[in-house]
Motif scaffolding. Sequence first.
Motif, PDB file in Angstrom:
ATOM      1  N   MET A  25       0.657  -1.110   0.093  1.00  0.00           N
ATOM      2  CA  MET A  25      -0.038   0.086  -0.011  1.00  0.00           C
ATOM      3  C   MET A  25       0.829   1.292  -0.028  1.00  0.00           C
ATOM      4  SD  MET A  25      -2.726   1.484   2.677  1.00  0.00           S
ATOM      5  CE  MET A  25      -3.791  -0.118   2.773  1.00  0.00           C
ATOM      6  N   ASN A  26       2.002   1.130   0.846  1.00  0.00           N
ATOM      7  CA  ASN A  26       3.036   2.348   1.018  1.00  0.00           C
ATOM      8  C   ASN A  26       3.553   2.636  -0.541  1.00  0.00           C
ATOM      9  OD1 ASN A  26       2.371   2.717   3.532  1.00  0.00           O
ATOM     10  ND2 ASN A  26       3.914   1.538   4.316  1.00  0.00           N
ATOM     11  N   ARG A  27       3.780   1.622  -1.251  1.00  0.00           N
ATOM     12  CA  ARG A  27       4.416   1.807  -2.432  1.00  0.00           C
ATOM     13  C   ARG A  27       3.455   2.610  -3.370  1.00  0.00           C
ATOM     14  NH1 ARG A  27       7.656  -3.235  -5.187  1.00  0.00           N
ATOM     15  NH2 ARG A  27       8.809  -2.852  -3.005  1.00  0.00           N
ATOM     16  N   ALA A  28       2.126   2.186  -3.523  1.00  0.00           N
ATOM     17  CA  ALA A  28       1.163   2.667  -4.312  1.00  0.00           C
ATOM     18  C   ALA A  28       0.824   4.226  -3.845  1.00  0.00           C
ATOM     19  CB  ALA A  28      -0.125   1.864  -4.192  1.00  0.00           C
ATOM     20  N   LEU A  29       0.931   4.388  -2.522  1.00  0.00           N
ATOM     21  CA  LEU A  29       0.654   5.684  -2.350  1.00  0.00           C
ATOM     22  C   LEU A  29       1.855   6.584  -2.617  1.00  0.00           C
ATOM     23  CD1 LEU A  29      -0.734   5.505   1.411  1.00  0.00           C
ATOM     24  CD2 LEU A  29      -2.068   6.387  -0.673  1.00  0.00           C
ATOM     25  N   ALA A  30       2.915   6.132  -2.466  1.00  0.00           N
ATOM     26  CA  ALA A  30       4.439   6.625  -2.801  1.00  0.00           C
ATOM     27  C   ALA A  30       4.159   7.201  -4.310  1.00  0.00           C
ATOM     28  CB  ALA A  30       5.493   6.116  -2.651  1.00  0.00           C
ATOM     29  N   SER A  31       3.886   6.247  -5.072  1.00  0.00           N
ATOM     30  CA  SER A  31       3.666   6.337  -6.744  1.00  0.00           C
ATOM     31  C   SER A  31       2.625   7.649  -7.130  1.00  0.00           C
ATOM     32  CB  SER A  31       3.291   5.168  -7.563  1.00  0.00           C
ATOM     33  OG  SER A  31       3.042   5.305  -8.686  1.00  0.00           O
ATOM     34  N   LEU A  32       1.492   7.498  -6.379  1.00  0.00           N
ATOM     35  CA  LEU A  32       0.518   8.613  -6.588  1.00  0.00           C
ATOM     36  C   LEU A  32       0.994   9.971  -6.082  1.00  0.00           C
ATOM     37  CD1 LEU A  32      -2.763   6.563  -5.629  1.00  0.00           C
ATOM     38  CD2 LEU A  32      -2.120   7.293  -7.898  1.00  0.00           C
ATOM     39  N   ALA A  33       1.713   9.930  -4.828  1.00  0.00           N
ATOM     40  CA  ALA A  33       2.246  11.161  -4.422  1.00  0.00           C
ATOM     41  C   ALA A  33       3.266  11.517  -5.448  1.00  0.00           C
ATOM     42  CB  ALA A  33       3.172  10.787  -3.348  1.00  0.00           C
ATOM     43  N   GLN A  34       3.982  10.922  -6.248  1.00  0.00           N
ATOM     44  CA  GLN A  34       4.995  11.271  -6.897  1.00  0.00           C
ATOM     45  C   GLN A  34       4.212  12.159  -8.410  1.00  0.00           C
ATOM     46  OE1 GLN A  34       8.204  11.700  -7.252  1.00  0.00           O
ATOM     47  NE2 GLN A  34       8.293  12.342  -9.169  1.00  0.00           N
ATOM     48  N   ARG A  35       3.192  11.405  -8.651  1.00  0.00           N
ATOM     49  CA  ARG A  35       2.626  12.075  -9.728  1.00  0.00           C
ATOM     50  C   ARG A  35       1.843  13.327  -9.602  1.00  0.00           C
ATOM     51  NH1 ARG A  35      -1.734   8.188 -13.056  1.00  0.00           N
ATOM     52  NH2 ARG A  35      -1.506  10.057 -14.393  1.00  0.00           N
ATOM     53  N   LEU A  36       1.470  13.518  -8.359  1.00  0.00           N
ATOM     54  CA  LEU A  36       0.948  14.775  -7.713  1.00  0.00           C
ATOM     55  C   LEU A  36       1.998  15.873  -7.524  1.00  0.00           C
ATOM     56  CD1 LEU A  36      -1.293  13.413  -4.849  1.00  0.00           C
ATOM     57  CD2 LEU A  36      -2.151  14.671  -6.859  1.00  0.00           C
ATOM     58  N   HIS A  37       3.202  15.375  -7.228  1.00  0.00           N
ATOM     59  CA  HIS A  37       4.316  16.204  -7.156  1.00  0.00           C
ATOM     60  C   HIS A  37       4.757  16.664  -8.363  1.00  0.00           C
ATOM     61  CE1 HIS A  37       8.246  17.711  -6.000  1.00  0.00           C
ATOM     62  NE2 HIS A  37       8.740  17.116  -6.979  1.00  0.00           N
ATOM     63  N   GLU A  38       4.537  16.023  -9.668  1.00  0.00           N
ATOM     64  CA  GLU A  38       4.763  16.447 -10.862  1.00  0.00           C
ATOM     65  C   GLU A  38       3.742  17.394 -11.316  1.00  0.00           C
ATOM     66  OE1 GLU A  38       4.810  12.744 -12.987  1.00  0.00           O
ATOM     67  OE2 GLU A  38       6.776  11.951 -11.959  1.00  0.00           O
ATOM     68  N   GLU A  39       2.780  17.493 -10.721  1.00  0.00           N
ATOM     69  CA  GLU A  39       1.637  18.421 -11.126  1.00  0.00           C
ATOM     70  C   GLU A  39       1.516  19.629 -10.184  1.00  0.00           C
ATOM     71  OE1 GLU A  39      -2.010  17.069 -12.648  1.00  0.00           O
ATOM     72  OE2 GLU A  39      -1.494  15.662 -14.001  1.00  0.00           O
ATOM     73  N   ARG A  40       2.200  19.836  -9.138  1.00  0.00           N
ATOM     74  CA  ARG A  40       2.314  20.627  -8.135  1.00  0.00           C
ATOM     75  C   ARG A  40       2.003  21.952  -8.481  1.00  0.00           C
ATOM     76  NH1 ARG A  40       7.424  19.390  -8.714  1.00  0.00           N
ATOM     77  NH2 ARG A  40       8.984  21.086  -8.659  1.00  0.00           N
ATOM     78  N   HIS A  41       2.626  22.619  -9.445  1.00  0.00           N
ATOM     79  CA  HIS A  41       2.606  23.956  -9.988  1.00  0.00           C
ATOM     80  C   HIS A  41       0.987  24.212 -10.466  1.00  0.00           C
ATOM     81  CE1 HIS A  41       6.653  24.817  -9.330  1.00  0.00           C
ATOM     82  NE2 HIS A  41       7.229  23.620 -10.202  1.00  0.00           N
ATOM     83  N   ALA A  42       0.450  23.236 -11.143  1.00  0.00           N
ATOM     84  CA  ALA A  42      -0.748  23.347 -11.657  1.00  0.00           C
ATOM     85  C   ALA A  42      -1.792  23.403 -10.456  1.00  0.00           C
ATOM     86  CB  ALA A  42      -1.118  22.298 -12.702  1.00  0.00           C
ATOM     87  N   VAL A  96      -1.322  37.933  -4.419  1.00  0.00           N
ATOM     88  CA  VAL A  96      -1.423  36.557  -4.940  1.00  0.00           C
ATOM     89  C   VAL A  96      -0.020  35.714  -4.777  1.00  0.00           C
ATOM     90  CG1 VAL A  96      -1.525  35.606  -7.059  1.00  0.00           C
ATOM     91  CG2 VAL A  96      -2.789  37.442  -6.773  1.00  0.00           C
ATOM     92  N   GLU A  97       0.871  36.729  -4.554  1.00  0.00           N
ATOM     93  CA  GLU A  97       2.319  35.707  -4.490  1.00  0.00           C
ATOM     94  C   GLU A  97       2.490  35.131  -3.188  1.00  0.00           C
ATOM     95  OE1 GLU A  97       4.597  34.669  -6.620  1.00  0.00           O
ATOM     96  OE2 GLU A  97       2.985  35.605  -8.329  1.00  0.00           O
ATOM     97  N   ALA A  98       1.857  35.867  -2.036  1.00  0.00           N
ATOM     98  CA  ALA A  98       1.930  35.415  -0.862  1.00  0.00           C
ATOM     99  C   ALA A  98       0.952  34.361  -0.662  1.00  0.00           C
ATOM    100  CB  ALA A  98       1.185  36.392   0.221  1.00  0.00           C
ATOM    101  N   VAL A  99      -0.291  34.188  -1.139  1.00  0.00           N
ATOM    102  CA  VAL A  99      -1.104  32.941  -1.193  1.00  0.00           C
ATOM    103  C   VAL A  99      -0.360  31.825  -1.922  1.00  0.00           C
ATOM    104  CG1 VAL A  99      -3.432  32.132  -2.091  1.00  0.00           C
ATOM    105  CG2 VAL A  99      -3.253  34.371  -1.184  1.00  0.00           C
ATOM    106  N   ARG A 100       0.161  32.004  -3.259  1.00  0.00           N
ATOM    107  CA  ARG A 100       1.001  31.184  -4.077  1.00  0.00           C
ATOM    108  C   ARG A 100       2.015  30.419  -3.164  1.00  0.00           C
ATOM    109  NH1 ARG A 100       0.792  29.790  -9.165  1.00  0.00           N
ATOM    110  NH2 ARG A 100      -0.426  31.659  -9.734  1.00  0.00           N
ATOM    111  N   SER A 101       2.800  31.187  -2.469  1.00  0.00           N
ATOM    112  CA  SER A 101       3.911  30.656  -1.626  1.00  0.00           C
ATOM    113  C   SER A 101       3.534  29.924  -0.631  1.00  0.00           C
ATOM    114  CB  SER A 101       4.724  31.865  -0.865  1.00  0.00           C
ATOM    115  OG  SER A 101       5.578  31.546  -0.195  1.00  0.00           O
ATOM    116  N   SER A 102       2.214  30.185   0.050  1.00  0.00           N
ATOM    117  CA  SER A 102       1.598  29.354   1.273  1.00  0.00           C
ATOM    118  C   SER A 102       0.819  28.078   0.676  1.00  0.00           C
ATOM    119  CB  SER A 102       0.791  30.187   1.906  1.00  0.00           C
ATOM    120  OG  SER A 102       1.042  31.573   2.528  1.00  0.00           O
ATOM    121  N   LEU A 103       0.438  28.175  -0.565  1.00  0.00           N
ATOM    122  CA  LEU A 103       0.214  27.108  -1.142  1.00  0.00           C
ATOM    123  C   LEU A 103       0.899  25.952  -1.630  1.00  0.00           C
ATOM    124  CD1 LEU A 103      -3.075  28.531  -3.062  1.00  0.00           C
ATOM    125  CD2 LEU A 103      -3.239  27.235  -1.067  1.00  0.00           C
ATOM    126  N   GLU A 104       2.117  26.728  -2.019  1.00  0.00           N
ATOM    127  CA  GLU A 104       3.184  25.759  -2.296  1.00  0.00           C
ATOM    128  C   GLU A 104       3.489  24.826  -1.111  1.00  0.00           C
ATOM    129  OE1 GLU A 104       6.133  28.218  -3.970  1.00  0.00           O
ATOM    130  OE2 GLU A 104       4.905  28.468  -5.905  1.00  0.00           O
TER     131      GLU A 104
END
Length: 378
Positions: free
Chosen positions: A1-18, A39-47
């Motif tokens: 399960m941890n490996r599957a979650l890590a794989s999904l987490a990696q895909r999210l990481h690749e789309e983090r800017h979007a 906006v930049e303050a909000v963007r920084s926090s959301l990152e």
Amino acid sequence: MNRALASLAQRLHEERHALVGSAVELIYRELNSYRSVPVEAVRSSLEKNIARAITTLRDGKVPEADTGDEAAFTTRERAEQGVPIEDIIRAYRISLRVIHDRFIEFANETPSSVEVVLRGSNLLWAVGDWFTARAAAEYQHRAIHDAVRRSLERAELLRAVLAGAADSDTSRGRVAAAGLDPAGQYAAVKALPREGVSPEQFCRAVELSGSVGARPALMAQFGGVCVGLAPRRPQVADLGFVAVGPHVSLPRIPESVAVADRIFSLTNRPFQGVFGVEEMSWRLAVEAEPWVSGHLRSKYVEPLAQDGEFGALVLESVRTYLACDRSIKHAAAALVVHQNTLRYRLARFEEATGTSLAETDVIIEVSWALQQVPPPHH
């Protein structure tokens, strides 16, 4: 399960800017309080928010309760920008919603088990609970800090105004900022709550009662005593004792303070009520004329000292008799004694002092002398 979650987490990481961009758009669309936040303050926090969520999925564990510097920093920053705590938390949950929706989409595109999806969802919402707890604690800490700071600033301003510095260059702006009318008339107030009423509650009641529309009273606590200024006479007789000086302009407030201080020292507490020049009248002269006071005390009080406790009873009976406008009936009822008992005590007073309570001068002098003798506490 941890490996599957890590794989999904990696895909999210690749789309983090979007994901950050989507969350920014939703926050500004749904939360009006964020429109004044850059906006930049909000963007920084959301990152940081989205990075935290992705890390939680990858590691498969919720952040520790004692961590969360980014949550505290974001809360402080947004609070300083005027965003209420409920919107700070809603903004965080919007970012979680964005990442959770994408997490579900990725999970549906792969042969992920129901257990993986459920575990990932629970981890993401646990991150939301972690942030909420940290944000609420930081917001409360900030609120307490701000309240203490405002209280100290108010006390400092009051000290300056009461000391006569209302018209100085340094105080003039602070006076206006506190809501005081530089051209208005104010009375100095010195008050003490009755037993069972907290100083904070009493101070607030005096402040509210002494305010007039947009002209607030300004009160602060000094050693359990409420001290301040009021544009009108407070009406809190049922909550404690209030000494009120005359209404004067702010530069002349020390004159009102002197009268309020004298009333406060002369009136025998634990009386309740509001006392000003109208109530105290001639009694305000007692403290100002120590030689006269000493003479009258030796004439009317000291002769009863040899009678011990009975002498104290006699003096209290005379005090009550005069307070009841020399009505034997009313005074006896107030003292809970027979009328003949009261008559005997009054006669003993006249005998010991060699005076008559029927004479106007004696009545005035005795009243003056007894003003210096506190009544017994029953």
